[in-house]
Design an enzyme around this catalytic site. Structure first.
Site, PDB file in Angstrom:
ATOM      1  N   TYR A 171     -15.304  31.014  12.123  1.00 65.24           N
ATOM      2  CA  TYR A 171     -16.459  30.251  11.732  1.00 65.24           C
ATOM      3  C   TYR A 171     -18.488  30.413  11.842  1.00 65.24           C
ATOM      4  O   TYR A 171     -18.617  30.020  11.135  1.00 65.24           O
ATOM      5  CB  TYR A 171     -15.987  28.549  11.442  1.00 65.24           C
ATOM      6  CG  TYR A 171     -16.795  28.009  10.979  1.00 65.24           C
ATOM      7  CD1 TYR A 171     -16.137  27.178   9.087  1.00 65.24           C
ATOM      8  CD2 TYR A 171     -17.938  27.172  10.992  1.00 65.24           C
ATOM      9  CE1 TYR A 171     -17.284  26.510   8.589  1.00 65.24           C
ATOM     10  CE2 TYR A 171     -19.105  26.783  10.194  1.00 65.24           C
ATOM     11  CZ  TYR A 171     -17.997  26.117   9.269  1.00 65.24           C
ATOM     12  OH  TYR A 171     -19.288  24.980   8.367  1.00 65.24           O
TER      13      TYR A 171
ATOM     14  N   CYS B 298      20.249  37.196  34.746  1.00 70.82           N
ATOM     15  CA  CYS B 298      21.524  37.364  34.658  1.00 70.82           C
ATOM     16  C   CYS B 298      22.353  37.413  34.156  1.00 70.82           C
ATOM     17  O   CYS B 298      23.848  38.041  34.925  1.00 70.82           O
ATOM     18  CB  CYS B 298      21.363  36.302  35.940  1.00 70.82           C
ATOM     19  SG  CYS B 298      22.031  34.946  34.981  1.00 70.82           S
TER      20      CYS B 298
ATOM     21  N   LYS C 286     -21.958  19.946  25.601  1.00 68.46           N
ATOM     22  CA  LYS C 286     -21.447  20.300  24.546  1.00 68.46           C
ATOM     23  C   LYS C 286     -20.368  20.190  24.706  1.00 68.46           C
ATOM     24  O   LYS C 286     -19.354  20.952  24.296  1.00 68.46           O
ATOM     25  CB  LYS C 286     -22.843  21.378  23.492  1.00 68.46           C
ATOM     26  CG  LYS C 286     -21.625  20.569  22.136  1.00 68.46           C
ATOM     27  CD  LYS C 286     -22.387  22.259  21.063  1.00 68.46           C
ATOM     28  CE  LYS C 286     -22.366  21.410  20.074  1.00 68.46           C
ATOM     29  NZ  LYS C 286     -20.771  21.019  19.683  1.00 68.46           N
TER      30      LYS C 286
ATOM     31  N   SER D  89     -26.680  17.142  12.512  1.00 65.84           N
ATOM     32  CA  SER D  89     -25.912  17.624  13.297  1.00 65.84           C
ATOM     33  C   SER D  89     -26.947  19.347  13.761  1.00 65.84           C
ATOM     34  O   SER D  89     -28.239  19.075  13.694  1.00 65.84           O
ATOM     35  CB  SER D  89     -25.148  18.891  12.292  1.00 65.84           C
ATOM     36  OG  SER D  89     -25.196  20.173  12.683  1.00 65.84           O
TER      37      SER D  89
ATOM     38  N   ARG E 145     -18.859  10.501  12.825  1.00 64.43           N
ATOM     39  CA  ARG E 145     -20.092  11.510  11.590  1.00 64.43           C
ATOM     40  C   ARG E 145     -20.348  11.742  10.640  1.00 64.43           C
ATOM     41  O   ARG E 145     -21.123  10.575   9.421  1.00 64.43           O
ATOM     42  CB  ARG E 145     -20.604  12.905  12.805  1.00 64.43           C
ATOM     43  CG  ARG E 145     -21.514  13.453  12.549  1.00 64.43           C
ATOM     44  CD  ARG E 145     -21.878  14.879  12.380  1.00 64.43           C
ATOM     45  NE  ARG E 145     -21.021  15.032  13.720  1.00 64.43           N
ATOM     46  CZ  ARG E 145     -22.555  15.283  14.504  1.00 64.43           C
ATOM     47  NH1 ARG E 145     -23.561  15.299  14.345  1.00 64.43           N
ATOM     48  NH2 ARG E 145     -22.356  15.433  15.564  1.00 64.43           N
TER      49      ARG E 145
ATOM     50  N   GLU F  77     -19.825  11.213  22.580  1.00 62.46           N
ATOM     51  CA  GLU F  77     -18.838  12.952  21.972  1.00 62.46           C
ATOM     52  C   GLU F  77     -16.997  11.379  22.373  1.00 62.46           C
ATOM     53  O   GLU F  77     -17.255  11.073  23.570  1.00 62.46           O
ATOM     54  CB  GLU F  77     -19.029  13.661  22.234  1.00 62.46           C
ATOM     55  CG  GLU F  77     -18.285  14.499  21.098  1.00 62.46           C
ATOM     56  CD  GLU F  77     -18.866  14.973  20.270  1.00 62.46           C
ATOM     57  OE1 GLU F  77     -18.377  15.822  19.939  1.00 62.46           O
ATOM     58  OE2 GLU F  77     -20.047  14.369  19.962  1.00 62.46           O
TER      59      GLU F  77
ATOM     60  N   ASP G 187     -13.587  28.556  15.938  1.00 61.14           N
ATOM     61  CA  ASP G 187     -14.420  28.533  15.946  1.00 61.14           C
ATOM     62  C   ASP G 187     -16.063  29.140  15.572  1.00 61.14           C
ATOM     63  O   ASP G 187     -16.647  29.396  15.433  1.00 61.14           O
ATOM     64  CB  ASP G 187     -15.237  27.074  17.584  1.00 61.14           C
ATOM     65  CG  ASP G 187     -14.317  26.131  17.721  1.00 61.14           C
ATOM     66  OD1 ASP G 187     -13.655  25.828  16.208  1.00 61.14           O
ATOM     67  OD2 ASP G 187     -15.228  25.655  18.401  1.00 61.14           O
ATOM     68  N   ALA G 188     -15.344  31.101  16.936  1.00 62.39           N
ATOM     69  CA  ALA G 188     -15.877  32.386  16.952  1.00 62.39           C
ATOM     70  C   ALA G 188     -15.887  32.643  15.225  1.00 62.39           C
ATOM     71  O   ALA G 188     -17.161  32.784  15.062  1.00 62.39           O
ATOM     72  CB  ALA G 188     -15.302  32.588  17.818  1.00 62.39           C
TER      73      ALA G 188
ATOM     74  N   CYS H 210      19.221  28.530  30.909  1.00 62.95           N
ATOM     75  CA  CYS H 210      20.263  29.334  31.564  1.00 62.95           C
ATOM     76  C   CYS H 210      20.910  28.805  32.584  1.00 62.95           C
ATOM     77  O   CYS H 210      20.473  28.058  33.271  1.00 62.95           O
ATOM     78  CB  CYS H 210      19.523  30.864  32.213  1.00 62.95           C
ATOM     79  SG  CYS H 210      21.275  31.632  33.372  1.00 62.95           S
TER      80      CYS H 210
END
Length: 656
Positions: free
Chosen positions: A35, A403, A112, A81, A133, A167, A32-33, A416
């Site tokens: 984008y 081990c 949000k 939006s 949506r 949401e 998201d960052a 293991c």
């Protein structure tokens, strides 16, 4: 930074591709960052070059065009939006545009939620459609699936036509459980809770949706004929119809109060039940909203104040293998340090080698890392476009890193099998002392490691034989600290039965299953596989694991139970529950009560009741306080038994 019209057109095409994958394929190609950064650069170019703006630019439309088997359905009123703001100065600028014209405006702030927006249409009190949506004008018709979301009422006490919007989310806890199930079934994992919610809501088989534990959180209305003057009144009305209340909702008058609400949310973010990605700010006065109006894409009276990103890109520089208490080998990626939401992350789980192969993750890959709440950071996928030839396959280990015992490699997991492997023993004891097990204060990972190094313990029984002089040998231990730990160990005796069962660390048996087992008494672990399978929520893997664990550890379990003498209070509670008038009854609470509703809800759940947020024909009791609202009328319509607080307390007292 976009420098030319050619780059601008390429950016539009790229962002539209990302939107298609995000909205239609439930797939996040970038975080998201990333984008948001690409989108803001596009927006900045358009502000400087308004004559270049294209109709297909993501700034000119909402979401993406739907391309799925679900039929399209128009919204009666457009689903807009929100514009994003990312810092105090951007928020200040947004507020000033409103306050200089409307100095008395107030603002409703709410979390949000990072989920899927859904539009519910009710006609004469009946749910007639549920639509995603989509592009804002029309979306996918998912009514049958929406009806399987537990907190969406099929009927409401309102005769007019109304669109209720909110949401669809999956809680962080349910998301982790879902991915654990998929991991064990060797199915692809969901990248994040939003993708899980979207994929679950858009299932062709409604029974799958029903199993996914989705929730609907309302945030507004579309078309309606309500006569309220404020947005908050609208939200309160929605809650009165039987929808869940919005947590951390606040009404603010100025920039300072909004910032305080924002930082409160950031502080609560990790402990919040669902994934958040910001705070929604909406002008409260509906008259001012109407005068402010809309841009081509967004309302001018609302914005989303985004949180710092929880996803980042970084590089895998190494892989180490950890051994769990069951012997399962978990590969952990060593990363170039990256800051995610204020925390420095330098390692992340890779789950297992089957998952590594499925995702085609390689050493030296650049990868997407996500950190959600208290969940261990994890790698979502590699960014294959960054590969430069320096990448190498991550090889499965052949021997235990602790081990050196030869490992058992199954289709999904690597184990293991050495029962005396120090890592297995150590992890078992760390779990034994943990918060959801015996909760032994002061007995943390580092202390247990020291006890192992000094050869003072091998298993849980050894803890109860420790003496003051033993602990005085440990680093940073003086008389007071040593005595406090001894007291805490002794205090852990006589635990509730479920805690001791959970402390054993039986594969596939967690806190919830341990509580179920405790209902069957002190000898529950001696039951057969067939008897375990008859218990609510128990499958073949759980039953098989219980039988095998007891067969392999009978002597140890008996010695531990004799020493700790667990309390079997669960049986008494079950007896009380079975005789309760509220057992297996669906109950709704409404109105103002003398105690918090949650307190009464917990009491009733302990007596076997199921608490619901909405009244229907299936409701058995409505508990009413002052100002009960529309739920009381709906209860009378359906013939539901109504109890006031005094009557409820009387019935609870009779059960003591």
């Amino acid at each position: 930074m976009i420098k030319s019209q050619k780059e601008y057109l390429e950016r539009i095409e790229y962002l539209n591709t990302l939107s298609h994958h995000y909205y239609n394929l439930d797939e996040s190609i970038v975080s998201d960052a990333v984008y948001d950064e690409l989108y803001q650069e596009l927006k900045a170019y358009e502000e400087k070059n308004p004559n270049d703006i294209q109709a297909n630019s993501p700034t000119q439309k909402v979401g993406a065009t739907t391309t799925t088997p679900f039929s399209k359905n128009p919204h009666l009123m457009r689903m807009w939006s929100l514009d994003d703001v990312f810092n105090q100065s951007e928020l200040q600028a947004w507020l000033q545009r409103i306050l200089k014209v409307y100095p008395n405006a107030s603002f409703v702030c709410s979390p949000k939620l990072d989920g899927v927006s859904l539009n519910l249409l009710y006609h004469h009190g009946k749910l007639v459609s549920a639509t995603t949506r989509g592009n804002g004008l029309e979306g996918e018709l998912v009514t049958n699936n929406a009806k399987h979301i537990a907190n969406i009422p099929h009927f409401i006490a309102y005769d007019g036509e109304i669109e209720i919007r909110g949401e669809v989310i999956i809680s962080k806890e349910d998301f982790e459980a879902l991915n654990k199930e998929r991991l064990e079934a060797n199915e692809p994992l969901f990248a994040n809770p939003r993708n899980a919610a979207s994929g679950s809501l858009r299932q062709l088989d409604s029974e799958i949706t029903k199993k996914r534990k989705l929730q609907f959180i309302p945030w507004g209305v579309g078309k309606h004929s309500l006569n309220f003057l404020s947005f908050k009144e609208c939200l309160d009305f929605i809650v009165s119809l039987g929808f869940g209340a919005i947590q951390y909702l606040s009404l603010n008058k100025n920039h300072q109060e909004i910032e305080e609400s924002y930082h409160t949310l950031i502080k609560e973010r990790e402990g919040f039940f669902a994934l958040l990605d910001g705070m929604v700010i909406v002008v409260n006065e509906l008259g001012i909203q109407k005068e402010l109006g809309y841009t081509q894409k967004s309302p001018k009276f609302a914005c989303a104040y985004k949180f710092p990103a929880l996803e980042k890109h970084t590089k895998i520089i190494g892989v180490i293998n950890q051994v769990g208490r069951s012997g399962a080998i978990t590969p952990v990626a060593l990363l170039e340090p990256v800051e995610i939401a204020g925390a420095m992350v330098n390692r992340a789980t890779l789950h297992n080698y089957s998952e590594i192969e499925k995702k085609n993750i390689m050493l030296n890959d650049r990868v997407v890392v996500i950190r959600s709440g208290d969940v261990i950071p994890k790698i979502i996928k590699p960014l294959e476009t960054y590969r430069d030839g320096s990448q190498h396959k991550i090889e499965r280990p052949k021997v235990c890193p602790i081990c050196s015992h030869e490992l058992l490699c199954e289709e999904i997991f690597t184990y293991c099998q050495n029962l005396n492997c120090p890592a297995r023993l150590k992890e078992s004891l760390i779990h034994f002392a943990s918060k959801d097990a015996l909760n032994i204060q002061g007995l943390g990972d580092k202390v247990i490691e020291q006890l192992f190094e000094e050869k003072l313990i091998v298993n849980a029984l050894d803890l109860y034989a420790l003496k003051l002089e033993d602990l005085m040998r440990l680093d940073k231990f003086k008389i007071k600290k040593a005595q406090n730990l001894l007291d805490a160990i002794q205090k852990s005796k006589n635990p509730p039965l479920w805690r001791l069962i959970n402390a054993l660390g039986i594969e596939h048996i967690g806190k919830g299953a341990s509580k179920t087992l405790a209902r069957y008494g002190l000898n529950v672990l001696e039951k057969s596989e067939a008897e375990f399978l008859e218990m609510e929520g128990f499958g073949v893997e759980m039953a098989h694991s219980l039988v095998n664990f007891y067969a392999s550890n009978q002597e140890f379990i008996r010695s531990l139970f004799d020493l700790l003498n667990p309390k079997n209070s669960d049986m008494a509670k079950e007896k009380q529950k079975s005789s309760s008038v509220f057992n297996n009854k669906t109950i709704v609470l409404t109105g103002t009560l003398s105690k918090p509703r949650q307190e009464y809800a917990q009491m009733l759940e302990n007596l076997g009741a199921k608490i619901s947020s909405s009244v229907s024909a299936k409701t058995d009791f409505l508990i009413v306080g002052e100002n009960p609202g529309s739920k009381l009328a709906l209860a009378k319509k359906h013939g539901v038994s109504v109890l006031n607080e005094e009557e409820l307390l009387k019935r609870l007292k009779e059960l003591d």
